[in-house]
Design a protein around this motif. Structure first.
Motif, short mmCIF file in Angstrom:
data_model
loop_
_atom_site.label_atom_id
_atom_site.label_comp_id
_atom_site.label_asym_id
_atom_site.label_seq_id
_atom_site.Cartn_x
_atom_site.Cartn_y
_atom_site.Cartn_z
N CYS A 21 -4.96 -9.22 -6.18
CA CYS A 21 -4.49 -7.99 -5.53
C CYS A 21 -4.33 -8.27 -4.04
CB CYS A 21 -5.48 -6.85 -5.74
SG CYS A 21 -5.07 -5.34 -4.86
N ARG A 22 -5.39 -8.85 -3.48
CA ARG A 22 -5.36 -9.11 -2.04
C ARG A 22 -6.21 -10.31 -1.71
NH1 ARG A 22 -8.15 -4.14 0.95
NH2 ARG A 22 -5.96 -3.57 0.96
N TYR A 23 -5.89 -10.95 -0.60
CA TYR A 23 -6.80 -11.97 -0.06
C TYR A 23 -6.91 -11.77 1.44
CZ TYR A 23 -2.42 -14.63 0.62
OH TYR A 23 -1.15 -15.01 0.95
N ASP B 286 -7.76 -9.31 8.69
CA ASP B 286 -6.42 -9.66 8.21
C ASP B 286 -6.42 -9.64 6.68
OD1 ASP B 286 -7.47 -12.19 7.25
OD2 ASP B 286 -7.26 -12.98 9.27
N LYS B 287 -5.25 -9.45 6.10
CA LYS B 287 -5.17 -9.49 4.63
C LYS B 287 -3.72 -9.65 4.20
CE LYS B 287 -4.76 -4.49 4.35
NZ LYS B 287 -5.57 -3.35 4.65
N THR B 288 -3.56 -10.14 2.99
CA THR B 288 -2.25 -10.11 2.32
C THR B 288 -2.43 -9.31 1.05
OG1 THR B 288 -1.43 -12.23 3.15
CG2 THR B 288 -0.53 -11.47 1.06
N ASN B 289 -1.58 -8.31 0.85
CA ASN B 289 -1.53 -7.61 -0.44
C ASN B 289 -0.39 -8.21 -1.24
OD1 ASN B 289 -3.64 -5.95 0.28
ND2 ASN B 289 -2.32 -4.27 0.96
N GLU B 290 -0.73 -8.70 -2.42
CA GLU B 290 0.26 -9.45 -3.21
C GLU B 290 1.21 -8.54 -3.98
OE1 GLU B 290 0.29 -13.11 -4.69
OE2 GLU B 290 -0.01 -13.33 -2.54
N LYS B 291 0.72 -7.48 -4.51
CA LYS B 291 1.50 -6.56 -5.35
C LYS B 291 2.48 -7.30 -6.29
CE LYS B 291 1.91 -2.26 -3.74
NZ LYS B 291 2.45 -0.97 -3.31
N ALA B 292 1.90 -7.95 -7.28
CA ALA B 292 2.71 -8.65 -8.30
C ALA B 292 3.54 -7.62 -9.07
CB ALA B 292 1.76 -9.37 -9.25
N PRO C 272 -3.22 7.64 -1.13
CA PRO C 272 -3.07 8.12 0.25
C PRO C 272 -4.38 7.98 1.02
CG PRO C 272 -3.16 9.95 -1.30
CD PRO C 272 -3.14 8.71 -2.13
N HIS C 273 -4.35 7.32 2.15
CA HIS C 273 -5.60 7.09 2.88
C HIS C 273 -5.36 6.88 4.36
CE1 HIS C 273 -4.11 3.01 2.09
NE2 HIS C 273 -4.84 2.61 3.11
N GLN C 274 -6.45 6.95 5.10
CA GLN C 274 -6.45 6.58 6.52
C GLN C 274 -7.35 5.35 6.64
OE1 GLN C 274 -7.89 10.70 7.39
NE2 GLN C 274 -6.56 10.52 9.20
N ASP C 275 -6.88 4.33 7.30
CA ASP C 275 -7.68 3.09 7.37
C ASP C 275 -9.02 3.31 8.07
OD1 ASP C 275 -5.81 1.62 6.00
OD2 ASP C 275 -4.87 0.76 7.79
N PHE C 276 -9.07 4.29 8.97
CA PHE C 276 -10.32 4.50 9.70
C PHE C 276 -11.47 4.87 8.75
CE2 PHE C 276 -13.32 6.60 12.61
CZ PHE C 276 -13.41 5.62 13.59
N PRO D 4 -1.99 8.65 7.98
CA PRO D 4 -2.11 8.50 6.53
C PRO D 4 -0.97 7.64 5.98
CG PRO D 4 -2.41 10.80 7.17
CD PRO D 4 -1.88 10.07 8.38
N HIS D 5 -1.28 6.80 5.02
CA HIS D 5 -0.25 6.01 4.37
C HIS D 5 -0.64 5.77 2.91
CE1 HIS D 5 -3.04 3.20 6.30
NE2 HIS D 5 -2.73 2.28 5.40
N ARG D 6 0.33 5.38 2.15
CA ARG D 6 0.12 5.12 0.71
C ARG D 6 1.27 4.22 0.26
NH1 ARG D 6 2.38 10.82 -2.07
NH2 ARG D 6 4.55 10.32 -1.68
N SER D 7 1.25 3.75 -0.98
CA SER D 7 2.41 3.02 -1.50
C SER D 7 2.41 3.14 -3.01
CB SER D 7 2.39 1.55 -1.06
OG SER D 7 1.33 0.86 -1.67
N GLY D 8 3.61 2.97 -3.58
CA GLY D 8 3.76 3.08 -5.03
C GLY D 8 3.51 1.73 -5.70
N ALA E 98 7.27 -10.34 -6.91
CA ALA E 98 6.12 -9.91 -6.10
C ALA E 98 6.59 -9.24 -4.81
CB ALA E 98 5.25 -11.11 -5.77
N ARG E 99 5.76 -8.39 -4.25
CA ARG E 99 6.02 -7.79 -2.94
C ARG E 99 4.82 -8.10 -2.05
NH1 ARG E 99 3.49 -3.11 -0.54
NH2 ARG E 99 2.21 -4.97 -0.38
N ARG E 100 4.88 -9.29 -1.41
CA ARG E 100 3.74 -9.69 -0.57
C ARG E 100 3.90 -9.12 0.83
NH1 ARG E 100 4.87 -15.73 -0.95
NH2 ARG E 100 6.90 -14.73 -1.00
O1 LIG Z 1 0.25 -3.00 0.44
C1 LIG Z 1 0.47 -1.80 0.30
O2 LIG Z 1 1.41 -1.39 -0.38
C2 LIG Z 1 -0.37 -0.76 0.99
C3 LIG Z 1 -1.47 -1.35 1.75
C4 LIG Z 1 -2.45 -0.43 2.35
O3 LIG Z 1 -2.23 0.72 2.57
C5 LIG Z 1 -3.75 -0.97 2.71
O4 LIG Z 1 -4.04 -2.13 2.38
O5 LIG Z 1 -4.54 -0.23 3.36
#
Ligand SMILES: O=C(O)CCC(=O)C(=O)O
Length: 286
Positions: free
Chosen positions: A82-84, A119-125, A133-137, A232-236, A243-245
Motif C-alpha cells: 500500500c505504502r512505503y 516521506d512516503k510513496t502510496n502505490e495504489k495498485a 476523508p481526513h486531515q493529516d494533522f 481535508p483530502h481523500r481519494s478514490g 498502478a498510480r504511484r
Molecule cells: O495516495 C492517495 O491517494 C491519498 C493519500 C493521502 O491522503 C495520505 O496518504 O494521507
C-alpha cells in the motif's frame, strides 16, 4: 525546479490549504525521480515478499532492519504494497532530490527554512484502496511540529479514474456549520472529529465530510501539489489497470526542530499504532 513567484504561491497555499504548481519539475528531474521511484518500489515489493516468505511480517521487518524502507501492505490484499516510507533514509538519490530541490523550493514558498518531517510513496495498485476523508494533522499532532507542508509528486499521472487526491478548501465554512464536530482549534484552523477504530479510523465524521466540496486534482509527474496538514483530502480507489504511484514529502518549520529520525524510530517500534494508519487502506493486524 521552476517557480515564478514564491510569494504568490505561498499566499494561495495559506488561503486554500493547497496549491498546484504546473510543470514545475524539469524533464531531467522527472526522469531521475521516476527511475529512483521505480527502484524504491521494487525494493518495497522485495521487502514485503521476503518478510512473508520468512514467516515474519512487514512490522517485524521494519523493527529489525532500521536502514531499510518501512513497507505497509494493503488492508484488502496483504501481499500488495500500500505504502512505503523512510525513502530519504534509505535512498541516497532520493535524499539528494529532497535536499537540493524540494526543501529549498518549499522554503521559498513558506518564506522560512523548512526541514524534512516524513516521506512516503502510496502505490495504489490496480484495484487498490481509497483513502477516506481526513486531515493529516490528526496523525501528525502526536509529534512536536504544529505546521506542515506536504509536496505531492505523481510518479504516474494522477487522474480521477486511478484515484487522484481530492481537496476540500471550503472546510472553514464547514467548521462554522458544524461547531459541535470540531475537536480542537489550532490557531484558527479546525481539527474535525474523526471516527476512532475500525477500517474508517481517522476519517472525518460523515456529517462534516458529506458537506465539504471535494475538488479532484489531476496531475502529471512534472507538477507539484503543495498542501498543509489541515486541508481535508481523500481519494478514490484505483479503477484503472495500472498502478498510480504518488510520492508525498512532508516538511515542517526548521524553527520547530528536526523530527524525522524520531518519527521513524517511533514508527518502527509501534508499527501498528493507529496514529500511523489514519484514513489509510493499510493492513492493521499483526
Ligand atoms: O495516495 C492517495 O491517494 C491519498 C493519500 C493521502 O491522503 C495520505 O496518504 O494521507
Amino acid at each position: 525546479m521552476r517557480l515564478k513567484d514564491a510569494t504568490d504561491v505561498g499566499r494561495s497555499l495559506s488561503r486554500c490549504g493547497y496549491v498546484v504548481l504546473r510543470d514545475c519539475l524539469a524533464g531531467e528531474a522527472v526522469r531521475d525521480l521516476q527511475t529512483v521511484s521505480g527502484e524504491m518500489s521494487a525494493a518495497a515489493g522485495t521487502i514485503l515478499a521476503e518478510a512473508q516468505r520468512c514467516g515474519g511480517t512487514a512490522a517485524t521487518h521494519a523493527s529489525s532492519r532500521v536502514s531499510e524502507l518501512i513497507v505497509v501492505p494493503e488492508s484488502a490484499a496483504a501481499s500488495r504494497v500500500c505504502r512505503y516510507e523512510f525513502m530519504y533514509g534509505a535512498n541516497p538519490r532520493f535524499r539528494e532530490f529532497v535536499d537540493a530541490t524540494l526543501i529549498p523550493l518549499v522554503s521559498r514558498v513558506t518564506g522560512e527554512p523548512m526541514v524534512l518531517f516524513k516521506d512516503k510513496t502510496n502505490e495504489k495498485a490496480p484495484g487498490g484502496g481509497a483513502f477516506g476523508p481526513h486531515q493529516d494533522f490528526a496523525a501528525y499532532r502526536f509529534f512536536p511540529p504544529r505546521s506542515h507542508v506536504t509536496a505531492l509528486i505523481s510518479i504516474d499521472a494522477a487522474q480521477i479514474a486511478n484515484g487522484c487526491v481530492q481537496f476540500a478548501e471550503d472546510y472553514q465554512r464547514a467548521a462554522q456549520q458544524w461547531p459541535q464536530h470540531i475537536e480542537s482549534d489550532h490557531g484558527g484552523k479546525p481539527l474535525f472529529a474523526t471516527i476512532a477504530g475500525g477500517p474508517a479510523h481517522g476519517d472525518i465524521v460523515p456529517e462534516v465530510a458529506g458537506t465539504l466540496s471535494w475538488v479532484p486534482v489531476e496531475s502529471q509527474c512534472s507538477d507539484l501539489v503543495l498542501f498543509d496538514s489541515f486541508v481535508p483530502h481523500r481519494s478514490g480507489a484505483n479503477a484503472s489497470s495500472a498502478a498510480r504511484r504518488a510520492i508525498f514529502v512532508t516538511l515542517s518549520r526548521a524553527a520547530e526542530g528536526r523530527h524525522y529520525e524520531a518519527y521513524y524510530a517511533e514508527k518502527r517500534r509501534n508499527y501498528h499504532d493507529p496514529k500511523f494508519h489514519v484514513a489509510t487502506p493499510t493492513w492493521r493486524l499483526p
